[in-house]
Every structure is written in structure tokens, then in C-alpha cells.
Write a protein that holds these residues in place. Sequence first.
Motif, mmCIF file in Angstrom:
data_model
loop_
_atom_site.group_PDB
_atom_site.id
_atom_site.type_symbol
_atom_site.label_atom_id
_atom_site.label_comp_id
_atom_site.label_asym_id
_atom_site.label_seq_id
_atom_site.Cartn_x
_atom_site.Cartn_y
_atom_site.Cartn_z
ATOM 1 N N ALA A 184 57.917 -26.122 104.736
ATOM 2 C CA ALA A 184 58.858 -26.061 103.620
ATOM 3 C C ALA A 184 58.146 -26.305 102.303
ATOM 4 C CB ALA A 184 59.980 -27.083 103.822
ATOM 5 N N HIS A 185 57.185 -27.247 102.282
ATOM 6 C CA HIS A 185 56.431 -27.513 101.058
ATOM 7 C C HIS A 185 55.612 -26.287 100.651
ATOM 8 C CE1 HIS A 185 56.497 -32.110 102.075
ATOM 9 N NE2 HIS A 185 57.688 -31.619 101.756
ATOM 10 N N PHE A 215 64.753 -32.628 99.139
ATOM 11 C CA PHE A 215 64.583 -31.932 97.872
ATOM 12 C C PHE A 215 63.128 -31.540 97.635
ATOM 13 C CE2 PHE A 215 64.292 -31.948 93.141
ATOM 14 C CZ PHE A 215 65.251 -30.971 92.880
ATOM 15 N N SER A 216 62.226 -31.992 98.508
ATOM 16 C CA SER A 216 60.799 -31.744 98.283
ATOM 17 C C SER A 216 60.449 -30.264 98.297
ATOM 18 C CB SER A 216 59.955 -32.502 99.310
ATOM 19 O OG SER A 216 60.373 -32.212 100.623
ATOM 20 N N THR A 217 61.228 -29.441 98.980
ATOM 21 C CA THR A 217 60.968 -27.991 98.919
ATOM 22 C C THR A 217 61.157 -27.492 97.493
ATOM 23 O OG1 THR A 217 61.871 -27.818 101.153
ATOM 24 C CG2 THR A 217 61.519 -25.776 99.966
ATOM 25 N N GLY A 272 62.438 -21.118 99.597
ATOM 26 C CA GLY A 272 61.472 -21.755 100.480
ATOM 27 C C GLY A 272 62.082 -22.147 101.816
ATOM 28 N N ASN A 273 63.315 -22.662 101.782
ATOM 29 C CA ASN A 273 63.999 -23.013 103.035
ATOM 30 C C ASN A 273 64.316 -21.777 103.863
ATOM 31 O OD1 ASN A 273 64.000 -25.801 102.833
ATOM 32 N ND2 ASN A 273 65.943 -25.898 101.731
ATOM 33 N N PHE A 274 64.692 -20.694 103.209
ATOM 34 C CA PHE A 274 64.957 -19.444 103.926
ATOM 35 C C PHE A 274 63.704 -18.949 104.643
ATOM 36 C CE2 PHE A 274 68.871 -18.444 101.370
ATOM 37 C CZ PHE A 274 69.704 -18.217 102.455
ATOM 38 N N VAL A 275 62.602 -18.893 103.909
ATOM 39 C CA VAL A 275 61.357 -18.390 104.495
ATOM 40 C C VAL A 275 60.902 -19.311 105.624
ATOM 41 C CG1 VAL A 275 58.933 -17.846 104.047
ATOM 42 C CG2 VAL A 275 60.685 -17.277 102.344
#
Length: 336
Positions: A285-286, A220-222, A203-206
Motif C-alpha cells: 500500500a505504501h 491513512f499511510s497510503t 493506491g488501495n485499489f492497485v
Amino acid sequence: MEEEPRSMSAKPGPHGEWMEIPPHLPQGRRSLSRAEARRFELVLLSREVPHRIKRLRPDEGGGWTIMVRPGLLETAVDEIESYIEENRPRLFRSLVDPDLPPKTGAQATVAVMFCLLMFHALTLRAFPDFDLYAGDWTRLGSADAARILGGQWWRAVTALTLHGDWAHVTANALIGGTLCWLCCRRIGTGAAWLGVVLGGTAGNFVNAYVLGAPHDAVGFSTAVFAAAGMLSGARPFAERADPDSPFPERFGRLLREAFVPLAAGLGLLAMLGSGNADGRTDLGAHLFGFACGLPLGILAGWLRRRGIRFEGHDLLPGTVAFALPALCWYLAFTAG
């Protein structure tokens, strides 16, 4: 044992003894309460399943039991399980399967959330002997889009361990810990935590690719939303749907069962606090965390439906899940 007269029962015959139903229910119980026995008896009466209901003596543990002939045991258990499932509250039924062990992953989840809180406390301290100060953790490990796209891929992992303030990390530990624990129950502790870490990392990458520089984020919510996505993806495969029912009916049921974890995940948007390094909620990110967790949940649910279970095989995936952040922090300090 004292036997209650029933309007529908059968006497023992030459084809086998009577078998108790409670030990074969999802909870694996020895006995039932009087109210439960009455309700389950009505279920069997409505389905015309011959049975006996008996009260257990105190030296046998007390309570009540229902018995059927061996050839009808599977039918009786299926009917009672269907009754339990249909009368379970919708939210609870959508998130938790009754046949999953209730304590799976609880200890690991509590330990991880405690470590998350303690790590946040660590990042607030200064260590002059090591030339390390509070702001250095964010500088070295945040999900800085420009640096991730420039080759510092480990930031997609280290950012999951950083938080803007105590409200942010506490919300993730409490609400996120619950979703992660439910993933552990549904998939297995090691596989669930590996999926949570990988889904959050993806998710962080995208998010970095879509938003680009100068986007920066922590939290950490991602990974929490990846857990919500995994629950949504895996839940429909746990449903005991009739394979002979029409496809539109089965597809509609799949969508309904996947919706509740999705709604729960979207509800976290208003509760998890800040996500950007500058204090703003990181909606991207979520969203991408959920989207990346969804196929992982679908894969896990599909494998589980085909008899491939991860329970009892937690060591390898669990070790990878917990070693990956440590490795990435090592790379972050090495890169400076």
C-alpha cells in the motif's frame, strides 16, 4: 537615511529613482538585518550590479535596505534569489519553495489530522442503540481486497480513515500531516487534499488488485505516501533551471531534486507503524500510494510551471476531498 559608502554604487540619474530590493524578494520583507544586507551586497558586488545600501531610521522600521536603479531591479533580485537558493539546506530546499506562502494549508491540515484522531477514538467506542460495536468499523470499511474487487469500491476510501491502534494513527497524523502540509504549500490546499485522497484511494485499489484475497488493510499511510509522491513529482518543476542548459544536466537535476522527497517517503516505512488489519506493515500500500501520487504531482507541477495555479481555488476540490470519505462511509453502512 544614513548611506553607507560602497565601492560600487551609482548616483540617481534622469531615468528613474532608486528602488528597494527587499520588498521584491520571495519573503516580501520591508528591511534586512545588517548581516543579510552585507551578504546580499557582496552578491551584487560580485556580479557588478550598481547599488546602494542604506540604514533605515527607527521611524521607518529600522534595519537595512539595498537599492538599485529600476532597470537593474530584476537582475538584482534574480542574483539574490539564486544565492538564497544555493545556500539553503538541501532537504529544506527540496521540499519547500521560498516563493510559497508559509502558512498555506496549515489550518486545514491541523483540522484534518485532528478529525483523524477523533475518528479513531470514535471507532473504539460501542453504540449499542445503533447495533454498532468497535469491530464493526473495520468489518465495514477496511480495504478487504476480495470485497473491493467484488464491487465494494468505497472500501478503498474508508480504509484511509481507519487505524489499528493509537501509535499508528498518531504517527500518520504527525509525520503524514507534515507531508500533506508541504503539498498544500506547493500545490494549493484544496487541490493538494484532493490529490492526497485520490492518490491514497488509487493506491488501495492497485494494492487490492495486485495482492488479491485475502489481503486486508487499514490506515491513512497510503495517502501519506501519495503525498510524498506528489512532492517528488511536483518539486522538479519548481526549480529555476536554465532552459538553455544541456538536457543531461537538466535531467540529472530533476532526478536529484525528486530524490529527497522520495527518500523521506521511504524513510516513513520504518516509522508509520502497522498498516494491515492484522497489524503488519503494508509495504504494498505504501509503494502503490507513492506510485499513484507521483503522476498527480507531476501534473500539478507541470500546470504550475505554465502559470496555472490552484491557490485561491480551494473550495471545490477541498469540498470533494472531504465529502468523498463521508459518502463512502454512507455506502459502507448502507451495504452492511
